[in-house]
Write a protein that holds these residues in place. Structure first.
Motif, PDB file in Angstrom:
ATOM      1  N   PHE A  53      93.145  21.586 -44.886  1.00 11.71           N
ATOM      2  CA  PHE A  53      92.784  21.602 -46.054  1.00 11.71           C
ATOM      3  C   PHE A  53      91.396  21.401 -46.205  1.00 11.71           C
ATOM      4  N   THR A  54      90.663  20.628 -45.497  1.00 16.13           N
ATOM      5  CA  THR A  54      89.308  20.236 -45.484  1.00 16.13           C
ATOM      6  C   THR A  54      88.306  21.651 -45.329  1.00 16.13           C
ATOM      7  N   LEU A  55      89.066  22.452 -44.521  1.00 15.92           N
ATOM      8  CA  LEU A  55      88.187  23.807 -44.129  1.00 15.92           C
ATOM      9  C   LEU A  55      86.881  23.232 -43.113  1.00 15.92           C
ATOM     10  N   GLY A  56      86.942  22.123 -42.524  1.00 13.05           N
ATOM     11  CA  GLY A  56      86.114  21.531 -41.616  1.00 13.05           C
ATOM     12  C   GLY A  56      84.715  21.303 -42.435  1.00 13.05           C
ATOM     13  N   ARG A  57      84.712  20.985 -43.864  1.00 11.40           N
ATOM     14  CA  ARG A  57      83.381  20.509 -44.395  1.00 11.40           C
ATOM     15  C   ARG A  57      83.619  19.881 -45.624  1.00 11.40           C
ATOM     16  N   ARG A  58      84.735  19.654 -46.017  1.00 13.26           N
ATOM     17  CA  ARG A  58      85.241  19.060 -47.386  1.00 13.26           C
ATOM     18  C   ARG A  58      86.143  17.560 -47.028  1.00 13.26           C
ATOM     19  N   SER A  59      85.832  16.859 -47.617  1.00 10.24           N
ATOM     20  CA  SER A  59      86.273  15.631 -47.623  1.00 10.24           C
ATOM     21  C   SER A  59      87.187  15.154 -48.869  1.00 10.24           C
ATOM     22  N   PRO A  60      88.342  14.125 -48.928  1.00  9.82           N
ATOM     23  CA  PRO A  60      89.254  14.038 -50.037  1.00  9.82           C
ATOM     24  C   PRO A  60      88.756  12.897 -50.977  1.00  9.82           C
ATOM     25  N   TYR A  61      89.019  13.276 -52.001  1.00  7.41           N
ATOM     26  CA  TYR A  61      88.845  12.479 -53.279  1.00  7.41           C
ATOM     27  C   TYR A  61      89.769  11.889 -53.545  1.00  7.41           C
ATOM     28  N   THR A  62      90.348  10.771 -52.994  1.00  5.90           N
ATOM     29  CA  THR A  62      91.706  10.135 -52.947  1.00  5.90           C
ATOM     30  C   THR A  62      91.775   9.608 -54.258  1.00  5.90           C
ATOM     31  N   TYR A  63      93.120   9.953 -55.001  1.00  2.00           N
ATOM     32  CA  TYR A  63      93.372   8.980 -56.266  1.00  2.00           C
ATOM     33  C   TYR A  63      93.938   8.054 -55.791  1.00  2.00           C
ATOM     34  N   ASN A  64      93.632   6.662 -56.114  1.00  3.97           N
ATOM     35  CA  ASN A  64      93.922   5.532 -55.798  1.00  3.97           C
ATOM     36  C   ASN A  64      94.192   4.588 -57.002  1.00  3.97           C
ATOM     37  N   ALA A  65      94.516   3.377 -56.799  1.00  4.34           N
ATOM     38  CA  ALA A  65      94.684   2.457 -57.821  1.00  4.34           C
ATOM     39  C   ALA A  65      93.531   2.285 -58.652  1.00  4.34           C
ATOM     40  N   GLN A  66      92.288   2.039 -57.689  1.00  7.32           N
ATOM     41  CA  GLN A  66      90.968   1.826 -58.348  1.00  7.32           C
ATOM     42  C   GLN A  66      90.634   2.835 -59.418  1.00  7.32           C
ATOM     43  N   LEU A  67      90.886   4.082 -58.549  1.00  7.53           N
ATOM     44  CA  LEU A  67      90.452   5.127 -59.615  1.00  7.53           C
ATOM     45  C   LEU A  67      91.488   5.316 -60.899  1.00  7.53           C
ATOM     46  N   HIS A  68      92.315   4.872 -60.834  1.00 10.72           N
ATOM     47  CA  HIS A  68      93.409   4.917 -61.854  1.00 10.72           C
ATOM     48  C   HIS A  68      93.070   4.336 -63.004  1.00 10.72           C
ATOM     49  N   GLU A  69      92.283   3.020 -62.545  1.00 13.40           N
ATOM     50  CA  GLU A  69      92.024   1.932 -63.587  1.00 13.40           C
ATOM     51  C   GLU A  69      91.167   2.521 -64.915  1.00 13.40           C
ATOM     52  N   HIS A  70      90.294   3.570 -64.524  1.00 16.39           N
ATOM     53  CA  HIS A  70      89.595   4.073 -65.484  1.00 16.39           C
ATOM     54  C   HIS A  70      90.356   4.892 -66.704  1.00 16.39           C
ATOM     55  N   PRO A  71      89.960   4.358 -68.024  1.00 12.56           N
ATOM     56  CA  PRO A  71      90.831   4.714 -69.053  1.00 12.56           C
ATOM     57  C   PRO A  71      90.874   6.379 -69.239  1.00 12.56           C
ATOM     58  N   VAL A  72      89.641   6.800 -69.037  1.00  6.89           N
ATOM     59  CA  VAL A  72      89.277   8.182 -69.256  1.00  6.89           C
ATOM     60  C   VAL A  72      88.527   8.847 -68.087  1.00  6.89           C
ATOM     61  N   ILE A  73      88.927   9.888 -67.620  1.00  2.13           N
ATOM     62  CA  ILE A  73      88.186  10.546 -66.461  1.00  2.13           C
ATOM     63  C   ILE A  73      87.784  11.785 -67.506  1.00  2.13           C
ATOM     64  N   HIS A  74      86.485  12.266 -66.931  1.00  3.87           N
ATOM     65  CA  HIS A  74      85.976  13.556 -67.456  1.00  3.87           C
ATOM     66  C   HIS A  74      85.629  14.327 -66.371  1.00  3.87           C
ATOM     67  N   PHE A  75      85.617  15.857 -66.769  1.00  2.00           N
ATOM     68  CA  PHE A  75      85.178  17.016 -65.917  1.00  2.00           C
ATOM     69  C   PHE A  75      84.459  17.557 -66.665  1.00  2.00           C
ATOM     70  N   PRO A  76      83.143  17.508 -66.268  1.00  2.00           N
ATOM     71  CA  PRO A  76      81.938  18.284 -67.027  1.00  2.00           C
ATOM     72  C   PRO A  76      81.952  19.924 -66.673  1.00  2.00           C
ATOM     73  N   GLY A  77      81.601  20.696 -67.494  1.00  2.00           N
ATOM     74  CA  GLY A  77      81.580  22.194 -67.014  1.00  2.00           C
ATOM     75  C   GLY A  77      80.355  22.870 -66.888  1.00  2.00           C
ATOM     76  N   ASN A  78      79.280  22.140 -66.483  1.00  2.00           N
ATOM     77  CA  ASN A  78      78.001  22.630 -66.325  1.00  2.00           C
ATOM     78  C   ASN A  78      77.658  23.358 -65.026  1.00  2.00           C
ATOM     79  N   TYR A  79      76.767  24.158 -64.871  1.00  2.00           N
ATOM     80  CA  TYR A  79      76.421  25.069 -64.019  1.00  2.00           C
ATOM     81  C   TYR A  79      75.718  24.103 -62.843  1.00  2.00           C
ATOM     82  N   SER A  80      74.955  23.181 -63.373  1.00  5.70           N
ATOM     83  CA  SER A  80      73.981  22.495 -62.400  1.00  5.70           C
ATOM     84  C   SER A  80      74.925  21.221 -61.967  1.00  5.70           C
ATOM     85  N   GLY A  81      74.268  20.535 -60.944  1.00  4.85           N
ATOM     86  CA  GLY A  81      74.736  19.469 -60.385  1.00  4.85           C
ATOM     87  C   GLY A  81      76.138  19.878 -59.462  1.00  4.85           C
TER      88      GLY A  81
END
Length: 298
Positions: A210-238
């Motif tokens: 799944f890494t395709l030899g160049r990607r790394s996992p953004y693992t969803y764990n207990a620390q990430l779950h603590e955030h009340p709100v997770i936002h996904f921007p939709g911009n072209y940049s960044g």
């Protein structure tokens, strides 16, 4: 398109699944078939889903629609839908807004679109909690944006924004799907053991591919779950544009979870007709123009 229903749970108290189609609504040629109702998939919640309590309120996912055309908007929205389902979070639907190439009506009032126009959101209610943006601001700890501040900029500043670049990262879930349940009576918070962990070494064959030899996992764990709100921007940049298919960005270590979410998206979001198994996809296409000329297809 007609709709059928299937209910899971005794005494009529189980979650209601709106998933089917009425075959009588459209006569299909013999080489095509409707997807069947998912049956056992109705109402199944992931190991990370729990019922909010006063001491452990619900958690949210917000997202800005992609700024490209509809296919790009759809791809990004589907990836976020699966993320919200897989993490047990409530999906906040964007308000009606102008979308690229969908804003050519003469009346300005007709140039705003909402996702309920394009997606069968009622088919997802048993597997995904959803609220409007207005409800979100009423319920969450994030207030509405002040005057002069745009909605998406406001959410990017107040919510957690991770590094989601599909070319470098992908969401990864290490939980055991046998812990999934059709019950919504598990009170929050989620037990730390429910998150699991990604395998390494000889067991990590699927993850390595799944890494395709160049990607790394953004693992969803207990620390990430603590955030009340997770936002996904939709911009072209960044590095945050979600221009990726849901199945190429959401990695489930347990194949059963992977199959479940692919079925959900197939049966609920991309519901429609496909070629029967006896008709291979590749050889089918060259015959379609001929069949259509003879009035054998739609």
């Amino acid at each position: 398109e007609g709709r059928g229903t299937a209910t899971r749970g005794g005494g009529g108290g189980g979650p209601r699944c709106v998933v089917g189609v009425d075959p009588s609504m459209c006569v299909l040629p013999s080489y095509m078939v409707y997807w069947r109702d998912p049956g056992p998939d109705c109402g199944v919640r992931p190991p990370l889903y729990c019922r909010p309590t006063a001491s452990a309120p619900r958690k949210y996912v917000t997202f800005e629609p992609d700024q490209g055309g509809w296919n790009n908007i759809r791809m990004a929205a589907e990836a976020v839908m699966v993320f919200a389902m897989a993490t047990g979070r409530t999906l906040v639907l964007p308000p009606p807004m102008r979308m690229y190439l969908l804003n050519k009506n003469k009346k300005p009032v007709d140039n705003k679109s909402e996702f309920a126009t394009f997606f069968h959101l009622e088919r997802l209610h048993d597997v995904l909690d959803m609220v409007t943006m207005k409800q979100f601001f009423q319920e969450s700890t994030i207030p509405p944006p002040p005057n002069g501040v745009g909605l998406w900029k406001h959410l990017s500043q107040r919510a957690h924004v991770g590094v989601y670049a599909p070319s470098r990262k992908f969401a990864a879930y290490g939980y055991d799907w046998s812990l999934a349940s059709s019950s919504d009576h598990r009170d929050c918070p989620v037990r730390p053991s429910a998150f699991g962990a990604l395998w390494h070494g000889s067991k990590a064959g699927r993850l390595k591919r799944f890494t395709l030899g160049r990607r790394s996992p953004y693992t969803y764990n207990a620390q990430l779950h603590e955030h009340p709100v997770i936002h996904f921007p939709g911009n072209y940049s960044g590095s945050t544009r979600m221009l990726v298919h849901f199945y190429a960005w959401n990695f489930f270590q347990d194949p059963a979870a992977d199959r479940f979410y692919k079925r959900v998206m197939r049966d609920r979001v991309r519901c429609g007709v496909v070629a029967r198994p006896s008709f291979p996809p590749l050889p089918l296409w060259p015959t379609l123009p001929h069949r259509l000329e003879k009035g054998q297809g739609r």
